[in-house]
Design a protein around this motif. Structure first.
Motif, short mmCIF file in Angstrom:
data_model
loop_
_atom_site.label_atom_id
_atom_site.label_comp_id
_atom_site.label_asym_id
_atom_site.label_seq_id
_atom_site.Cartn_x
_atom_site.Cartn_y
_atom_site.Cartn_z
N ALA A 1 0.36 6.55 -0.18
CA ALA A 1 1.78 6.60 0.17
C ALA A 1 2.05 5.89 1.49
CB ALA A 1 2.24 8.04 0.27
N VAL A 2 3.29 5.42 1.61
CA VAL A 2 3.73 4.79 2.86
C VAL A 2 3.93 5.90 3.90
CG1 VAL A 2 5.66 3.62 3.97
CG2 VAL A 2 4.81 2.84 1.76
N ALA B 1 6.19 0.96 8.42
CA ALA B 1 5.48 1.47 7.24
C ALA B 1 3.99 1.23 7.43
CB ALA B 1 5.98 0.76 5.99
N ARG B 2 3.24 2.29 7.52
CA ARG B 2 1.78 2.18 7.66
C ARG B 2 1.14 3.01 6.56
NH1 ARG B 2 1.21 -0.13 13.04
NH2 ARG B 2 -0.98 -0.41 12.49
N SER B 3 -0.17 2.90 6.44
CA SER B 3 -0.86 3.71 5.44
C SER B 3 -2.04 4.41 6.10
CB SER B 3 -1.35 2.81 4.30
OG SER B 3 -2.39 1.98 4.79
N GLU B 4 -2.56 5.40 5.41
CA GLU B 4 -3.75 6.10 5.93
C GLU B 4 -4.92 5.14 6.04
OE1 GLU B 4 -4.54 9.62 3.67
OE2 GLU B 4 -2.86 10.70 4.55
N ALA C 1 -7.86 2.86 -0.52
CA ALA C 1 -6.71 3.73 -0.69
C ALA C 1 -6.69 4.24 -2.11
CB ALA C 1 -5.43 2.95 -0.41
N GLY C 2 -6.20 5.50 -2.26
CA GLY C 2 -6.16 6.09 -3.58
C GLY C 2 -5.21 5.33 -4.50
N GLN C 3 -5.48 5.46 -5.78
CA GLN C 3 -4.62 4.80 -6.76
C GLN C 3 -3.42 5.68 -7.07
OE1 GLN C 3 -5.34 1.57 -7.83
NE2 GLN C 3 -6.78 1.84 -6.13
N GLY C 4 -2.41 5.08 -7.65
CA GLY C 4 -1.25 5.86 -8.05
C GLY C 4 -0.01 5.33 -7.38
N PRO C 5 1.08 6.03 -7.62
CA PRO C 5 2.34 5.55 -7.06
C PRO C 5 2.30 5.61 -5.54
CG PRO C 5 2.59 7.74 -8.02
CD PRO C 5 1.24 7.27 -8.37
N SER C 6 2.77 4.57 -4.92
CA SER C 6 2.73 4.51 -3.46
C SER C 6 4.12 4.77 -2.91
CB SER C 6 2.20 3.17 -2.98
OG SER C 6 3.00 2.15 -3.54
N GLY C 7 4.56 6.04 -3.01
CA GLY C 7 5.91 6.42 -2.55
C GLY C 7 5.99 6.45 -1.04
#
Lengths: 214, 827
Positions: free
Chosen positions: B174-175, B209-212, B231-237
């Protein structure tokens, strides 16, 4: 300076009114007092700028928003006056700054006048004091091995009769109560013959006498 | 922006953001109040824990919240707490509404309530809640926080967990918008002051907007580690904050970039592995127990013992950093000596770091603290109100540690916990250690006076005066003992001697005038009244004299003049009260004639003499002599208004002494028609003297009357200001009879013992009642006698052990059950 002060005048007015309370009431713009005794009201009026009879706690709080309001009630405001308690709660709820003054309670009044003692090895080990209405809600709560103080700001013969009926059953036959009224001397009578009056306080000694030690 | 002196309430102050904010507010000079549950940990607040005013309250409990709000009376509220049961929006909203009700009722001066939106998915609901609060008239503004990070963050939270060494194998896609703790604190402070924010919700984030994964990458780069987990897969809300409102409304913009913030965190973590950042920053000289630092070059040239004495000097002078440096240098030179660690412990204790102090003391010797160090620890533990621990340490140190300070400390602690004999024994040792000093005898006299052992007190003071004949304070102390003992001429001789030594001392001058007035030496009184006095003092004593002479009109005017000169404060209050007393006296009915003899027993009121009843005042006017069971000058001054002789008859809790006091009054009654014995509260509540007098009067055919007064049980609930339930009544109980208490009514518990017996009584109370039940303890005398200590039954032992012997406990009524009936039942 608080906008509202709440004072108890004691059981006997003016004798049991404290100087601190009287001084605070004298400084108020208006004093609400629910006492019906004309002599007591006349005496209090001599110290107050304006003395009124309250319509309700809400009306007092409304006036107190401006400040300089006093409430004077019978007994000790937190133990014996429903109006004082309702006013205190309403003041807290409305955010009106207030102060309650310590006052001589019905308990203190009858304990002193009856020359009874609270104190471990030479007196009673405790006191229980109820408004008649509170004890009616649960007469089982009262103990017969401690002195019991009962009081009612306004005489309700039906309530007194109901509570005395319960108490007569709980105490030995002939057990005496000591009645202290707002005026006049103490009267003693067996519980079934006790005749409560307005603003009176009943002291029922315990079944066992207190320790007497010399 | 100035927060100096402003009353602020912080909820969630023991959490990550709340603690940082609370410390910053303290630094701003604000009067910081915090809500704390019994289980709240002081760790994050560190030294600030002791600088904030804590109120026991729980967001789940309306009653405790209302009480806390009423006591804190905040102008500003920073609401960061989460409901402890969970973080669902419904729970948060319910807690917020409870707080809103409490603030409406208890915080009439509330200017701004800055609350926190914690739960981004419920943004719409939260905005509605904020609108609801604003519509209710609360000056609320909401800060919507994005991902806050920084020193002090929980180790299991991101990114602190990664900095602490965790290697996450999966990161959120996620963002994120990482916002540094110092920036967030700044936003709260700005939100407290900026105008026109009511009802608004302001996002607090960097807008980036950054990510883990990016954060982990930065941390790995800082640590010199290769690679990063995917980074984990899936929706990046998710989305970054809109920084426009914060800039426009607050003038706030973030100042710390993610890279800078993480670097600061890494530095803080490396330097301070186990304690809060703030305490370390404030006290870097505290260091770690057991670590032996190397001496600085400049210190090498100094002898070790000059270093430690230098540390002590710096400590006393308040230069804690210099003291810490000297102590470090000393430890470097003499690592085996205990003095260095002890100095470090004293420094730690000084900033409220008890755990640090205990660690340093423990590390002061190879096999634990030496005996003299135990004396230090005993002193510190007494200061921390751990009297059990203090007594253990002091007892252990007793045989070997006889220096003056250790002996004085032991005497002080023994005295505070009611072990008077042991205290006096220690003071005897102190006399041997300090043979030329009056100090041990002066201290011993104070203890004897407290115990109403006048002969012993006078013997001690005779010795002290012989050792220091030019010391006016000792003469005054002896004068006071004579006064309490009832020997006014002897008291006057001593005060005259003190006056000769210190004629400018205002206390001594007033004592001298008081004694002249009470002894009816009119010529000397008038002569002293003609002397120059500070504004208001002369008028006061002249009004006093006129009242004694029953010239009430003049007296009233003089007290009014004294009141005007006194401004605000206790003296003005006393003048106003005396003026009112004179007014009531002037209107009093004539005293009824006495048939035979009559002894009156009356209290002057728990808050004496202000709570004196009208009946008691009228009665005092008709008496021929007073016997005062109180020894303080306030009472002596008040009773002196009536112009009749007064004797002091004071005893302490033993039957023999009450008999002796009663005998004095009964002997005097042989020649009197009406006398009065005055006590403080209700004379027949734990009134051995009143009991004895009633018995003696009955035996001698003397009429005896007890005049009711305001007792502590009548007064304590009004001090606490807590009204509960719908039932009217009260129970007063001895500590020996706590059975079957009706918990619909308040209960007042009296008659606590001292020392270990008191602890046993406390354990009994704790067995009877639930540990989280609130209660209030009121000291029976001393400086805190009108300030009930709020505590819980579970924490009562600590409060009780440090309380006055005459302490009284109030347990308020529990709230009635909603279905509590009013039907009659059979007895």
């Amino acid at each position: 300076m608080e906008k509202l002060i709440i004072c108890g005048l004691g059981v006997r007015v003016p004798e049991e009114t404290t100087l601190e309370s009287l001084q605070a009431l004298a400084d108020c713009r208006v004093v609400y007092c629910d006492l019906t005794d004309k002599k007591a009201r006349a005496w209090l009026a001599g110290y107050c700028r304006e003395l009124k009879t309250p319509a309700s706690a809400e009306a007092i709080i409304k006036d107190a928003a401006v400040g300089g309001v006093g409430l004077a009630v019978w007994g000790q405001p937190q133990f014996s006056s429903r109006l004082a308690r309702a006013t205190e709660l309403a003041a807290a709820k409305a955010g009106v700054s207030y102060r309650v003054f310590g006052a001589i309670s019905p308990i203190g009044s009858v304990f002193a006048r009856s020359v009874s003692f609270l104190g471990g090895d030479y007196g009673y080990q405790g006191i229980q004091a109820y408004s008649v209405e509170t004890l009616l809600a649960d007469p089982k709560a009262a103990r017969t091995d401690l002195p019991l103080v009962l009081y009612a700001e306004v005489n309700d013969p039906a309530q007194w009769a109901a509570v005395l009926e319960r108490l007569v059953a709980a105490y030995p036959k002939g057990h005496e109560g000591r009645m202290f009224s707002a005026r006049g001397p103490e009267t003693r009578a067996p519980l079934p013959e006790t005749k409560p009056s307005d603003s009176c306080v009943l002291l029922i000694p315990p079944v066992d006498a207190p320790v007497q030690r010399r | 922006m100035s927060l100096t002196g402003r009353r602020v309430l912080v909820t969630g102050a023991t959490g990550f953001i709340g603690s940082a904010l609370a410390r910053r507010l303290l630094k701003d000079g604000a009067d910081v109040h915090v809500l704390a549950r019994p289980t709240s940990s002081p760790d994050r607040l560190g030294a600030a824990w002791n600088r904030v005013t804590r109120h026991a309250a729980d967001l789940g409990d309306e009653r405790s919240l209302a009480e806390a709000a009423r006591r804190a009376r905040p102008e500003l509220v920073f609401h960061l707490a989460k409901d402890r049961e969970g973080s669902s929006f419904e729970r948060e909203a319910a807690a917020t509404r409870r707080l809103a009700a409490a603030l409406k009722a208890g915080a009439p001066g509330l200017k701004r309530w800055i609350r926190t939106a914690h739960s981004a998915p419920s943004r719409g609901d939260d905005a509605a809640l904020a609108g609801e609060l604003a519509a209710a008239g609360l000056p609320v503004v909401t800060l919507e926080l994005f991902l806050v990070y920084g020193p002090g963050q929980d180790d299991h939270d991101f990114p602190a967990s990664v900095l602490a060494g965790a290697a996450p194998d999966r990161l959120s896609p996620a963002v994120k918008d990482f916002v540094y703790i110092d920036d967030v604190v700044a936003a709260y402070r700005l939100a407290a002051e900026a105008p026109g924010l009511e009802g608004l919700t302001i996002p607090i984030g960097t807008g980036q907007a950054r990510s883990e994964a990016e954060a982990v990458e930065i941390i790995r780069r800082m640590k010199g580690l290769p690679g990063a987990p995917a980074a984990g897969q899936g929706p990046s809300g998710g989305h970054p904050a809109d920084t426009g409102p914060a800039l426009r409304l607050l003038g706030w913009r973030p100042r710390v970039l993610l890279e800078q913030g993480l670097a600061r965190m890494a530095g803080a973590t490396a330097k301070r592995p186990d304690e809060g950042e703030e305490r370390r920053r404030m006290t870097p000289w505290l260091g770690e127990s057991g670590a032996r630092s190397k001496p600085r070059a400049s210190s090498r040239e100094r002898a070790p013992w000059s270093l430690i004495s230098g540390a002590a000097r710096n400590f006393q002078a308040g230069d804690l950093a210099a003291a810490g440096r000297d102590a470090d240098a000393f430890i470097g030179l003499l690592p085996g000596a205990a003095s260095g660690p002890v100095m470090k412990a004293l420094l730690a204790a000084h900033v409220g770091d008890r755990a640090g102090a205990e660690r340093w003391l423990e590390a002061s010797g190879p096999s634990g603290p030496a005996r003299w160090v135990l004396a230090v620890r005993g002193m510190l533990r007494a200061r921390w109100q751990d009297f059990d621990g203090a007594l253990r340490d002091l007892q252990a140190s007793r045989r070997s540690e006889g220096s003056a300070w250790a002996v004085a400390t032991r005497a002080d602690v023994y005295n505070r916990v009611g072990l008077y004999r042991r205290a006096l024994t220690e003071l005897k040792r102190m006399r041997r250690v300090m043979p030329g000093s009056p100090e041990p005898d002066s201290r011993a006299a104070a203890i004897h006076l407290e115990q109403a052992q006048y002969e012993e007190a006078l013997a001690c003071l005779d010795r002290a005066v012989r050792r220091a004949p030019r010391e006016a304070a000792l003469r005054r102390q002896r004068s006071r003992v004579h006064f309490v003992e009832g020997s006014l001429p002897a008291a006057r001789r001593d005060i005259e001697a003190a006056y000769a030594l210190a004629p400018q001392d205002l206390d001594i001058r007033q004592d001298r005038l008081r004694l002249c007035l009470l002894l009816d030496d009119h010529a000397a009184s008038e002569a002293q009244l003609r002397e120059a006095w500070p504004a208001g003092i002369g008028e006061f004593w002249r009004g006093y004299l006129r009242c004694r002479q029953r010239r009430y009109e003049e007296s009233r005017d003089l007290f009014a003049a004294a009141e005007a000169a006194a401004g605000d404060g206790p003296q003005a209050q006393r003048c106003a009260f005396y003026r009112f007393v004179v007014r009531v006296l002037a209107q009093a009915p004539p005293s009824p004639p006495v048939k035979g003899k009559e002894l009156l027993i009356m209290g002057l009121g728990y808050r004496h003499p202000y709570q004196l009843s009208v009946e008691a005042l009228w009665a005092l006017r008709g008496c021929e002599e007073f016997f005062s069971n109180l020894s303080d000058t306030t009472v002596a001054d008040f009773l002196g208004l009536f112009g009749v002789p007064m004797r002091t008859i004071v005893f302490r809790r033993t039957d023999g002494q009450s008999t002796a006091c009663a005998r004095i009054a009964m002997r005097a009654m042989k020649t009197l028609s009406r006398g009065a014995v005055t006590t403080r509260g209700q004379p027949n509540y734990y009134g051995r003297l009143a009991y004895r007098l009633v018995q003696d009067c009955a035996a001698r055919g003397i009429a005896c009357r007890i005049i009711p007064t305001v007792s502590i049980s009548d007064f304590l609930p009004s001090l606490v200001g807590r009204v509960e339930g719908a039932r009217l009544g009260l129970q007063i109980r001895d500590t020996n009879d706590l059975d079957r208490i009706d918990d619909r009514l308040p209960a007042v518990v009296y008659n606590f013992a001292s020392g270990s017996q008191r602890l046993a009584q406390c354990r009994r109370l704790q067995r009877e009642w639930a540990p989280d039940r609130p209660c209030w303890l009121l000291a029976g005398s001393g400086q805190l006698e009108y300030e009930p200590l709020e505590t819980t039954v579970g924490a009562l032992d600590r409060a009780l052990m440090t309380a006055d012997p005459a302490a009284t406990l109030l347990l308020p009524a529990r709230r009635p059950d909603p279905d509590e009936g009013s039907s009659l039942s059979n007895h």
